[in-house]
Design a protein around this motif. Structure first.
Motif, PDB file in Angstrom:
ATOM      1  N   LEU A  34       0.937  -1.747   0.007  1.00  0.00           N
ATOM      2  CA  LEU A  34      -0.068   0.079   0.443  1.00  0.00           C
ATOM      3  C   LEU A  34       0.899   1.503  -0.329  1.00  0.00           C
ATOM      4  O   LEU A  34       0.738   1.855  -0.972  1.00  0.00           O
ATOM      5  N   PHE A  35       1.862   1.240   0.750  1.00  0.00           N
ATOM      6  CA  PHE A  35       2.116   2.233   1.070  1.00  0.00           C
ATOM      7  C   PHE A  35       3.406   2.511  -0.446  1.00  0.00           C
ATOM      8  O   PHE A  35       3.658   3.347  -1.173  1.00  0.00           O
ATOM      9  N   ILE A  68       8.584   0.277   4.890  1.00  0.00           N
ATOM     10  CA  ILE A  68       7.872   1.217   6.028  1.00  0.00           C
ATOM     11  C   ILE A  68       9.093   1.846   6.817  1.00  0.00           C
ATOM     12  O   ILE A  68       9.568   3.172   6.938  1.00  0.00           O
ATOM     13  N   SER A  69       9.411   0.576   7.702  1.00  0.00           N
ATOM     14  CA  SER A  69      10.078   1.383   8.392  1.00  0.00           C
ATOM     15  C   SER A  69      12.088   1.514   8.314  1.00  0.00           C
ATOM     16  O   SER A  69      12.753   2.217   8.751  1.00  0.00           O
ATOM     17  N   TYR A  74      15.464   7.138   6.017  1.00  0.00           N
ATOM     18  CA  TYR A  74      16.106   7.823   5.244  1.00  0.00           C
ATOM     19  C   TYR A  74      17.072   8.445   5.850  1.00  0.00           C
ATOM     20  O   TYR A  74      15.998   9.625   6.417  1.00  0.00           O
ATOM     21  N   ASP A  75      18.189   8.888   5.412  1.00  0.00           N
ATOM     22  CA  ASP A  75      19.030  10.076   6.092  1.00  0.00           C
ATOM     23  C   ASP A  75      19.310  10.894   4.489  1.00  0.00           C
ATOM     24  O   ASP A  75      18.702  10.596   3.588  1.00  0.00           O
ATOM     25  N   GLU A  76      20.416  12.072   5.162  1.00  0.00           N
ATOM     26  CA  GLU A  76      20.713  13.311   3.417  1.00  0.00           C
ATOM     27  C   GLU A  76      20.990  12.612   2.798  1.00  0.00           C
ATOM     28  O   GLU A  76      21.105  12.701   1.754  1.00  0.00           O
ATOM     29  N   HIS A  77      21.973  11.523   3.556  1.00  0.00           N
ATOM     30  CA  HIS A  77      23.063  11.049   2.905  1.00  0.00           C
ATOM     31  C   HIS A  77      22.455  10.110   1.704  1.00  0.00           C
ATOM     32  O   HIS A  77      22.660   9.933   0.428  1.00  0.00           O
ATOM     33  N   ALA A  98       8.103  10.708   0.352  1.00  0.00           N
ATOM     34  CA  ALA A  98       7.771   9.399   0.589  1.00  0.00           C
ATOM     35  C   ALA A  98       9.007   8.768   1.673  1.00  0.00           C
ATOM     36  O   ALA A  98       8.358   7.692   2.309  1.00  0.00           O
ATOM     37  N   ILE A  99       9.673   9.793   2.099  1.00  0.00           N
ATOM     38  CA  ILE A  99      10.159   9.772   3.642  1.00  0.00           C
ATOM     39  C   ILE A  99       9.559  10.068   4.318  1.00  0.00           C
ATOM     40  O   ILE A  99       8.861   8.944   5.574  1.00  0.00           O
ATOM     41  N   HIS A 100       8.688  11.106   4.345  1.00  0.00           N
ATOM     42  CA  HIS A 100       7.811  11.790   5.188  1.00  0.00           C
ATOM     43  C   HIS A 100       7.055  11.453   5.890  1.00  0.00           C
ATOM     44  O   HIS A 100       6.583  10.860   5.758  1.00  0.00           O
ATOM     45  N   ASN A 101       6.289  10.618   4.288  1.00  0.00           N
ATOM     46  CA  ASN A 101       5.628   9.330   4.421  1.00  0.00           C
ATOM     47  C   ASN A 101       5.159   8.408   5.165  1.00  0.00           C
ATOM     48  O   ASN A 101       4.253   8.052   5.952  1.00  0.00           O
ATOM     49  N   ALA A 102       6.250   7.733   4.579  1.00  0.00           N
ATOM     50  CA  ALA A 102       6.510   6.566   6.145  1.00  0.00           C
ATOM     51  C   ALA A 102       6.848   7.231   6.741  1.00  0.00           C
ATOM     52  O   ALA A 102       6.360   6.428   7.612  1.00  0.00           O
ATOM     53  N   ARG A 103       7.206   8.116   7.644  1.00  0.00           N
ATOM     54  CA  ARG A 103       7.391   8.085   8.928  1.00  0.00           C
ATOM     55  C   ARG A 103       5.587   8.882   9.302  1.00  0.00           C
ATOM     56  O   ARG A 103       5.452   8.403  10.575  1.00  0.00           O
ATOM     57  N   VAL A 104       5.213   9.344   8.298  1.00  0.00           N
ATOM     58  CA  VAL A 104       3.990  10.051   9.136  1.00  0.00           C
ATOM     59  C   VAL A 104       3.014   8.782   9.662  1.00  0.00           C
ATOM     60  O   VAL A 104       1.710   8.336   9.988  1.00  0.00           O
TER      61      VAL A 104
END
Length: 195
Positions: A34-35, A68-69, A74-77, A98-104
């Protein structure tokens, strides 16, 4: 086999034909998938779906199969690494989304109202599928009251790249909406419910 209208939708592209026949409007209940579809729909904004389908394998490889986890951490690198990956769409806003939505998603599940992302996405229809009865692709809307409601709710949680048009396409992609044309052999005629 499919009718000529379906062929024209897929432009006789084998990858698009396979997507139409085996995945489009088919129910999805796995959280990571789904993600994945949410991310791919976001990547598609301003591009053709066939572009995304052709790059999908590369996207899945680059984003750890949309775990998702993993994506949430993910970081800036990692972002810079993705920005240098010529096999995917290198749009910083979409990658960061994508990274932001995984955190949400992780935050949403931590709050405890929903135990899975699947539960959240399917609660809008109480687990039921909306099976539309179109005879031509031109009848399929770009958005609906449902996609507008989903978009509004997801924005409240902080999701990005979830406008009502993207959400309509997403709801098709995960099978909440079945917009296969009447007479298309790929249409799932049975009602689906997790209950």
């Amino acid at each position: 086999m499919m009718n000529e209208e379906c062929n024209s939708w897929a432009h006789d592209d084998p990858l698009m034909l396979d997507y139409h026949d085996t995945r489009w409007c088919r129910p999805v209940h796995d959280d990571n998938e789904l993600f994945a579809m949410l991310c791919l729909e976001g990547q598609q904004a301003g591009l053709s779906w066939s572009t995304i389908v052709k790059k999908e394998a590369a996207f899945r490889l680059a984003f750890d199969n949309y775990d998702i986890s993993r994506v949430a951490h993910y970081d800036e690198h990692t972002i810079e690494k993705l920005m240098n990956n010529t096999a995917i769409v290198r749009n910083r806003r979409k990658i960061e989304s994508a990274i932001h939505n995984a955190r949400v998603i992780e935050d949403m599940l931590t709050m405890g109202k929903y135990s899975t992302f699947d539960e959240y996405m399917w609660h809008f229809t109480d687990g039921a599928r909306i099976v539309n009865r179109w005879t031509e692709f031109s009848q399929i809307p770009a958005k609906s009251k449902l996609s507008e409601a989903v978009s509004k709710d997801m924005k409240k949680y902080g999701f990005t790249f979830v406008g009502p048009v993207i959400m309509y396409s997403y709801l098709q992609g995960i099978g909440v909406i079945d917009d296969h044309l009447d007479g298309c052999p790929c249409k799932l005629n049975e009602k689906f419910s997790r209950k």
